[in-house]
Motif scaffolding. Structure first.
Motif, PDB file in Angstrom:
ATOM      1  N   VAL A  77       2.684 -25.272  61.252  1.00 35.51           N
ATOM      2  CA  VAL A  77       2.037 -23.721  61.159  1.00 35.51           C
ATOM      3  C   VAL A  77       0.031 -23.558  61.265  1.00 35.51           C
ATOM      4  O   VAL A  77      -0.514 -24.745  61.217  1.00 35.51           O
ATOM      5  N   ALA A  78      -0.209 -22.733  61.369  1.00 35.35           N
ATOM      6  CA  ALA A  78      -1.631 -22.612  61.425  1.00 35.35           C
ATOM      7  C   ALA A  78      -2.276 -21.763  60.681  1.00 35.35           C
ATOM      8  O   ALA A  78      -1.274 -20.105  60.389  1.00 35.35           O
ATOM      9  N   PHE A  79      -3.260 -21.927  60.334  1.00 39.44           N
ATOM     10  CA  PHE A  79      -4.419 -20.397  60.101  1.00 39.44           C
ATOM     11  C   PHE A  79      -4.433 -19.423  61.087  1.00 39.44           C
ATOM     12  O   PHE A  79      -6.103 -20.075  61.533  1.00 39.44           O
ATOM     13  N   VAL A  80      -4.960 -18.357  61.279  1.00 39.79           N
ATOM     14  CA  VAL A  80      -5.504 -17.441  61.879  1.00 39.79           C
ATOM     15  C   VAL A  80      -6.512 -16.273  61.716  1.00 39.79           C
ATOM     16  O   VAL A  80      -5.632 -15.420  60.644  1.00 39.79           O
ATOM     17  N   GLU A  81      -7.444 -16.261  61.816  1.00 43.53           N
ATOM     18  CA  GLU A  81      -8.250 -15.331  61.647  1.00 43.53           C
ATOM     19  C   GLU A  81      -8.433 -14.673  62.607  1.00 43.53           C
ATOM     20  O   GLU A  81      -8.567 -14.366  63.623  1.00 43.53           O
ATOM     21  N   LEU A 116      -4.686 -15.069  58.491  1.00 45.29           N
ATOM     22  CA  LEU A 116      -3.039 -15.106  58.505  1.00 45.29           C
ATOM     23  C   LEU A 116      -2.214 -15.948  58.196  1.00 45.29           C
ATOM     24  O   LEU A 116      -3.358 -17.420  59.081  1.00 45.29           O
ATOM     25  N   ALA A 117      -1.313 -16.993  57.597  1.00 41.75           N
ATOM     26  CA  ALA A 117      -0.551 -18.068  57.918  1.00 41.75           C
ATOM     27  C   ALA A 117       0.762 -18.211  58.462  1.00 41.75           C
ATOM     28  O   ALA A 117       1.613 -16.937  58.412  1.00 41.75           O
ATOM     29  N   VAL A 118       0.927 -18.744  59.809  1.00 40.46           N
ATOM     30  CA  VAL A 118       1.888 -18.739  60.739  1.00 40.46           C
ATOM     31  C   VAL A 118       2.480 -19.532  61.047  1.00 40.46           C
ATOM     32  O   VAL A 118       1.881 -20.336  60.792  1.00 40.46           O
ATOM     33  N   THR A 119       3.537 -19.941  61.277  1.00 33.87           N
ATOM     34  CA  THR A 119       4.482 -20.633  62.119  1.00 33.87           C
ATOM     35  C   THR A 119       5.579 -20.624  63.555  1.00 33.87           C
ATOM     36  O   THR A 119       5.818 -19.402  63.750  1.00 33.87           O
ATOM     37  N   ALA A 120       5.716 -21.620  63.565  1.00 35.49           N
ATOM     38  CA  ALA A 120       6.631 -21.519  65.335  1.00 35.49           C
ATOM     39  C   ALA A 120       6.762 -22.777  65.407  1.00 35.49           C
ATOM     40  O   ALA A 120       6.968 -23.878  64.515  1.00 35.49           O
ATOM     41  N   ALA A 121       7.497 -22.935  66.782  1.00 42.05           N
ATOM     42  CA  ALA A 121       8.941 -23.629  66.857  1.00 42.05           C
ATOM     43  C   ALA A 121       8.189 -24.740  67.184  1.00 42.05           C
ATOM     44  O   ALA A 121       8.448 -26.644  66.667  1.00 42.05           O
ATOM     45  N   ASP A 122       6.947 -25.014  67.690  1.00 40.44           N
ATOM     46  CA  ASP A 122       5.540 -26.496  68.230  1.00 40.44           C
ATOM     47  C   ASP A 122       4.490 -25.620  68.613  1.00 40.44           C
ATOM     48  O   ASP A 122       3.998 -24.303  68.139  1.00 40.44           O
ATOM     49  N   THR A 184       4.730 -30.986  63.836  1.00 38.04           N
ATOM     50  CA  THR A 184       3.961 -30.623  64.903  1.00 38.04           C
ATOM     51  C   THR A 184       5.987 -30.061  65.671  1.00 38.04           C
ATOM     52  O   THR A 184       5.673 -28.811  66.801  1.00 38.04           O
ATOM     53  N   HIS A 185       6.579 -29.891  65.136  1.00 44.04           N
ATOM     54  CA  HIS A 185       8.028 -28.758  65.528  1.00 44.04           C
ATOM     55  C   HIS A 185       8.793 -28.489  64.272  1.00 44.04           C
ATOM     56  O   HIS A 185       8.439 -29.547  63.603  1.00 44.04           O
ATOM     57  N   THR A 186       8.694 -27.054  63.770  1.00 45.52           N
ATOM     58  CA  THR A 186      10.085 -26.405  62.866  1.00 45.52           C
ATOM     59  C   THR A 186      10.352 -27.105  62.949  1.00 45.52           C
ATOM     60  O   THR A 186      11.198 -26.803  64.130  1.00 45.52           O
TER      61      THR A 186
END
Length: 354
Positions: A77-81, A116-122, A184-186
């Motif tokens: 997960v990351a937080f994106v401005e 934003l709160a976003v997610t990805a595979a890695d 580090t990996h979803t």
């Protein structure tokens, strides 16, 4: 105990959509999202039928809902401005809210326009998704990404505090804030049935085992066993959410703060136990702690910051950002008054599109 046909009158405050009993029911479901109506009725001293009818009204009006999502330790997960051109702000906000891997969207007043709160595979996929898809949207001027590191508390840990501790003790599954480290990996669901179960619970976290089984194509017994296993192994979490502006929480404030490393764990955990704090997460970058507070109004900011200064001497607040509107929270699209409109099932970004 109220009789089933003798429901207490609904007496919401003039500027809210919730009565005291409504808030108490939400509080009970925050502690035990899948408690039976009998258990909920016993905790609230009302009939089970009354509890069920109250919840049906809250959910049908978008005032409250139970949803499911991955536990932090199973997700990247990351937080994106995001900074936007003024003319394209609304279009960018709408487009981002529709992306299934953008978990939450906050429109804010501060030195950026959207959080934003976003997610990805890695991590690699996350970077490509942010820079390629988000950064490539017409009207996006810039992005700034902070990786989520440690969760001291998140929205599922927050409570309305509308019921006494004695009533809460009558409920199953009660839990408090729990520390997790993001991955580090979803982790993907073990089977297609697990994935379908997670999606179904995202839309309705109180769906019966029988209905869950019908949706994912398994027996009621299998659906129950799979869900209990996922909860036991802490693969997913359930939470009861609400239209916070209509419940009297009209001000949402995000603080970016810095804490010396040796005090970070203690400070983050202590903040998690503070009633007003909805989110306490350590992140990458020089300002290593995100804190979100839900307050009743703007005049609550000064007393809350005085509390921070008194209780957390090692916390250095960099800035405050006030949310203007939350178009999306944990997959749910929300109306300007905070009511739930529609659920967007989570899906990771397609690596081939970046």
């Amino acid at each position: 105990m109220q009789e089933s046909g003798d429901e207490p009158a609904s007496t919401p405050e003039s500027d809210t959509g919730f009565s005291e009993l409504d808030l108490a029911l939400v509080d009970a479901l925050q502690s035990a999202p899948r408690a039976t109506w009998t258990q909920l009725g016993r905790a609230l001293d009302i009939d089970a039928t009354t509890a069920s009818r109250r919840w049906d009204r809250l959910r049908s009006q978008g005032l409250a809902w139970v949803t499911a999502y991955e536990r932090p330790h199973t997700a990247t997960v990351a937080f994106v401005e995001v900074r936007c051109t003024p003319q394209r702000f609304d279009a960018v906000s709408r487009a981002l809210a529709q992306l299934p891997w953008v978990i939450s969207v906050e429109e804010v007043a501060g030195d950026f326009d959207l959080l934003l709160a976003v997610t990805a595979a890695d991590l690699h996929s996350l970077g490509r998704a942010v820079h390629g898809t988000i950064g490539g949207l017409r009207g996006v001027r810039s992005t700034h990404t902070r990786l989520g590191l440690t969760v001291f508390s998140e929205g599922g840990d927050w409570r309305t505090h509308a019921i006494p501790s004695g009533s809460r003790a009558l409920l199953p599954e009660s839990r408090g804030a729990t520390r997790f480290t993001y991955s580090t990996h979803t982790q993907t669901r073990r089977t297609p049935h697990d994935h379908a179960l997670r999606a179904a619970l995202g839309n309705d976290g109180r769906m019966s085992y029988k209905d869950l089984g019908a949706v994912i194509g398994v027996s009621e017994y299998t659906a129950r066993r799979r869900l209990l296993r996922m909860l036991r192994d802490q693969e997913i979490t359930l939470r009861c959410d609400l239209a916070h502006p209509l419940a009297g929480y009209r001000t949402s404030v995000l603080y970016r703060a810095a804490v010396p490393h040796q005090y970070l764990e203690h400070t983050g955990a202590a903040l998690a136990r503070t009633d007003q704090v909805r989110l306490s997460i350590s992140v990458s970058g020089p300002y290593n702690l995100f804190v979100m507070a839900w307050l009743h109004d703007l005049n609550g900011i000064s007393p809350f910051e005085a509390l921070l200064a008194e209780r957390f001497p090692h916390l250095q607040v960099h800035d405050r950002t006030i949310a203007l509107h939350t178009p999306k929270r944990m997959g749910w699209l929300l109306a300007p008054d905070g009511r739930a409109l529609r659920y967007v099932p989570l899906a990771l970004p397609d690596r081939t599109q970046h």
